[in-house]
Write a protein that holds these residues in place. Structure first.
Motif, PDB file in Angstrom:
ATOM      1  N   THR A   1       0.852  -1.188   0.000  1.00 28.58           N
ATOM      2  CA  THR A   1       0.000   0.000   0.000  1.00 28.58           C
ATOM      3  C   THR A   1       0.886   1.235   0.000  1.00 28.58           C
ATOM      4  N   VAL A   2       0.559   2.177  -0.870  1.00 25.42           N
ATOM      5  CA  VAL A   2       1.331   3.412  -0.983  1.00 25.42           C
ATOM      6  C   VAL A   2       0.921   4.362   0.142  1.00 25.42           C
ATOM      7  N   GLN A   3       1.910   4.984   0.760  1.00 27.38           N
ATOM      8  CA  GLN A   3       1.675   5.981   1.800  1.00 27.38           C
ATOM      9  C   GLN A   3       2.520   7.212   1.522  1.00 27.38           C
ATOM     10  N   GLY A   4       1.978   8.375   1.910  1.00 24.58           N
ATOM     11  CA  GLY A   4       2.763   9.593   1.796  1.00 24.58           C
ATOM     12  C   GLY A   4       3.999   9.512   2.678  1.00 24.58           C
ATOM     13  N   PHE A   5       5.103  10.068   2.202  1.00 25.56           N
ATOM     14  CA  PHE A   5       6.328  10.053   3.007  1.00 25.56           C
ATOM     15  C   PHE A   5       6.084  10.762   4.338  1.00 25.56           C
ATOM     16  N   ASN A   6       5.325  11.851   4.284  1.00 25.83           N
ATOM     17  CA  ASN A   6       4.784  12.515   5.472  1.00 25.83           C
ATOM     18  C   ASN A   6       3.339  12.883   5.156  1.00 25.83           C
ATOM     19  N   THR A   7       2.465  12.690   6.125  1.00 23.93           N
ATOM     20  CA  THR A   7       1.058  13.048   5.959  1.00 23.93           C
ATOM     21  C   THR A   7       0.636  13.876   7.166  1.00 23.93           C
ATOM     22  N   VAL A   8       0.103  15.072   6.910  1.00 19.11           N
ATOM     23  CA  VAL A   8      -0.253  15.999   7.980  1.00 19.11           C
ATOM     24  C   VAL A   8      -1.705  16.435   7.824  1.00 19.11           C
ATOM     25  N   GLN A   9      -2.474  16.315   8.915  1.00 22.36           N
ATOM     26  CA  GLN A   9      -3.806  16.908   8.925  1.00 22.36           C
ATOM     27  C   GLN A   9      -3.695  18.295   9.552  1.00 22.36           C
ATOM     28  N   VAL A  10      -3.898  19.314   8.753  1.00 25.81           N
ATOM     29  CA  VAL A  10      -3.702  20.691   9.192  1.00 25.81           C
ATOM     30  C   VAL A  10      -4.910  21.127  10.014  1.00 25.81           C
ATOM     31  N   ARG A  11      -4.656  21.626  11.233  1.00 27.51           N
ATOM     32  CA  ARG A  11      -5.698  22.143  12.119  1.00 27.51           C
ATOM     33  C   ARG A  11      -5.338  23.555  12.548  1.00 27.51           C
ATOM     34  N   THR A  12      -6.334  24.282  13.007  1.00 26.15           N
ATOM     35  CA  THR A  12      -6.094  25.618  13.542  1.00 26.15           C
ATOM     36  C   THR A  12      -5.581  25.528  14.968  1.00 26.15           C
ATOM     37  N   ARG A  13      -4.786  26.520  15.361  1.00 23.31           N
ATOM     38  CA  ARG A  13      -4.272  26.582  16.733  1.00 23.31           C
ATOM     39  C   ARG A  13      -4.908  27.718  17.518  1.00 23.31           C
ATOM     40  N   VAL A  14      -5.827  28.477  16.862  1.00 23.12           N
ATOM     41  CA  VAL A  14      -6.582  29.537  17.537  1.00 23.12           C
ATOM     42  C   VAL A  14      -8.041  29.441  17.100  1.00 23.12           C
ATOM     43  N   ASP A  15      -8.916  30.036  17.888  1.00 24.04           N
ATOM     44  CA  ASP A  15     -10.338  30.057  17.560  1.00 24.04           C
ATOM     45  C   ASP A  15     -10.649  31.299  16.734  1.00 24.04           C
ATOM     46  N   GLY A  16     -11.600  31.148  15.826  1.00 24.65           N
ATOM     47  CA  GLY A  16     -12.006  32.309  15.038  1.00 24.65           C
ATOM     48  C   GLY A  16     -12.744  31.935  13.772  1.00 24.65           C
ATOM     49  N   GLN A  17     -13.107  32.953  13.033  1.00 29.08           N
ATOM     50  CA  GLN A  17     -13.850  32.786  11.785  1.00 29.08           C
ATOM     51  C   GLN A  17     -12.887  32.831  10.603  1.00 29.08           C
ATOM     52  N   ILE A  18     -13.105  31.936   9.638  1.00 20.90           N
ATOM     53  CA  ILE A  18     -12.248  31.882   8.455  1.00 20.90           C
ATOM     54  C   ILE A  18     -12.617  33.029   7.517  1.00 20.90           C
ATOM     55  N   ASP A  19     -11.629  33.861   7.224  1.00 23.81           N
ATOM     56  CA  ASP A  19     -11.821  34.991   6.313  1.00 23.81           C
ATOM     57  C   ASP A  19     -11.355  34.673   4.891  1.00 23.81           C
ATOM     58  N   LYS A  20     -10.397  33.739   4.747  1.00 25.29           N
ATOM     59  CA  LYS A  20      -9.804  33.514   3.435  1.00 25.29           C
ATOM     60  C   LYS A  20      -9.295  32.076   3.329  1.00 25.29           C
ATOM     61  N   ILE A  21      -9.524  31.476   2.171  1.00 27.05           N
ATOM     62  CA  ILE A  21      -8.939  30.173   1.840  1.00 27.05           C
ATOM     63  C   ILE A  21      -8.019  30.387   0.650  1.00 27.05           C
TER      64      ILE A  21
END
Length: 388
Positions: free
Chosen positions: A67-87
């Motif tokens: 099975t192929v796996q990413g060399f590194n795999t990261v689930q990106v999360r926020t470290r502060v609370d708030g409203q998303i203004d931009k993607i």
């Protein structure tokens, strides 16, 4: 008496003629019988395909599934609370380390930073005034009590420590403000977006923003039988072992890499050892989660006796193969085979390089059968046949 002589000669001539005719007829019948006997029914030669027994280097591969796996795999999360203004990314985009992914409303964090800076300015002013008072008490000498001087020194020290605390508060506020810009921690491919503009994100929840997988390089996790572990370990001592990743049907090679890791324990339930191979994957032929067939090159047998798999026949007494001698007659040989890979088998006993082995039509062949041969390529990838 004279008249009877002609009659006698006539009778003699007739008898001689009859005897000659009878002899001629018998001779003809005997000739026909002999001819018929000589031209009786002949057993036709059995058509077969043959190949030459080769002496060549034979690579020994261990096949498996991985099975192929990413060399590194990261689930990106926020470290502060708030409203998303931009993607700032697109799903499936190749992002680089440090690229902006999402921006959270920074205003509350900017206000906290400004407040911390103002508090530091206030404390710096108080410290400056305290230092002036300390200088006055020091100049007064005996006119100022020792207690007053010591108290003022303590006040200066307290305000100095307070400024240090203010600097720490400013650094923390700046860090929280920086966290409002969520950036990619690695270089890789962005997956499906899990948030939208306007969503409220919270650092305490497990909901992520996006998953990023590093695909250059990339890894494949696969297994090998535990009884092959000594050969794998021995091969590793000479250098990294080559690993091929193929489609699940084994028909197409996707990438070539190197064995990187042998797991630290054997799975006792399955009797296998987990292995990890690393591939450069510049062409992105491998993708995380993909199932592949694997081939691990354990070693290479030098000057091995090799025949096509089609030459190897099975019976209750073991393996055997037919060869064709100089008289175009079939001979049977008991053989021992150690490896069979990619349509070729290594014969340890029973055949010699240069012999002609029958690879097709064996079901009609018996020991001593006369055969007519067609030469088949010993390479299983070649299907051309030339009639001799």
């Amino acid at each position: 008496m004279r008249k009877s002589r002609p009659i006698l000669w006539i009778l003699i001539i007739a008898a001689v003629a009859s005897a000659g005719y009878y002899g001629w007829r018998k001779f003809g019948e005997a000739g026909k019988a002999q001819s018929a006997q000589n031209s009786g029914p002949r057993v036709p030669a059995v058509p077969v395909s043959v190949a030459t027994v080769d002496k060549t280097d034979f690579p020994v591969f261990l096949t498996g599934l991985g099975t192929v796996q990413g060399f590194n795999t990261v689930q990106v999360r926020t470290r502060v609370d708030g409203q998303i203004d931009k993607i700032a990314f697109t799903e499936g985009q190749m992002v680089k380390q440090g690229d902006l992914l999402v921006e959270i409303d920074p205003r509350p964090f900017q206000a906290a930073l400004d407040q911390a800076k103002a508090k530091k300015a206030q404390d710096e002013a108080n410290l400056a005034n305290a230092n002036l008072d300390l200088q006055r008490y020091t100049k007064l000498g005996e006119f100022a009590t020792r207690q007053q001087t010591d108290t003022q020194r303590s006040t200066v020290a307290q305000l100095t420590a307070q400024i240090a605390a203010d600097e720490a508060a400013i650094a923390n506020a700046q860090t929280q403000l920086d966290y409002t810009q969520v950036k990619s921690p690695i270089t890789g491919v962005a997956g499906l977006r899990q948030v939208d503009i306007g969503n409220i994100v919270n650092a305490s929840t497990q909901t992520g923003i996006v998953t990023i997988a590093q695909v250059e390089p990339i890894t494949v996790i696969f297994t090998a039988p535990e009884d092959q572990l000594p050969y794998i370990s021995e091969g590793q001592k000479a250098g990294a072992l080559k690993v091929l990743a193929l489609t699940t049907d084994g028909k197409k090679t996707l990438a070539e890499g190197k064995l990187a890791v042998i797991n630290n324990q054997v799975d006792t339930t399955s009797g296998t050892i987990r292995l990890k191979a690393v591939f450069d994957n510049k062409e992105h032929t491998l993708w995380p989660g993909q199932s592949v067939s694997t081939r691990l090159l354990v070693r290479t047998l030098k000057d091995a006796t090799v025949v096509p798999d089609d030459a190897v026949q099975h019976s209750t007494n073991g393996l055997y193969a037919y060869t064709v001698n100089q008289d175009n007659k079939a001979e049977v040989h008991k053989i021992k085979v150690s490896y069979s890979i990619d349509g070729r088998s290594v014969v340890d006993q029973g055949l010699s390089p240069g012999q002609q082995v029958i690879t097709g039509g064996q079901f009609k062949v018996q020991p001593g059968s006369v055969v007519s041969t067609a030469v088949a390529s010993s390479d299983p990838g070649q299907n051309k046949v030339q009639q001799e």
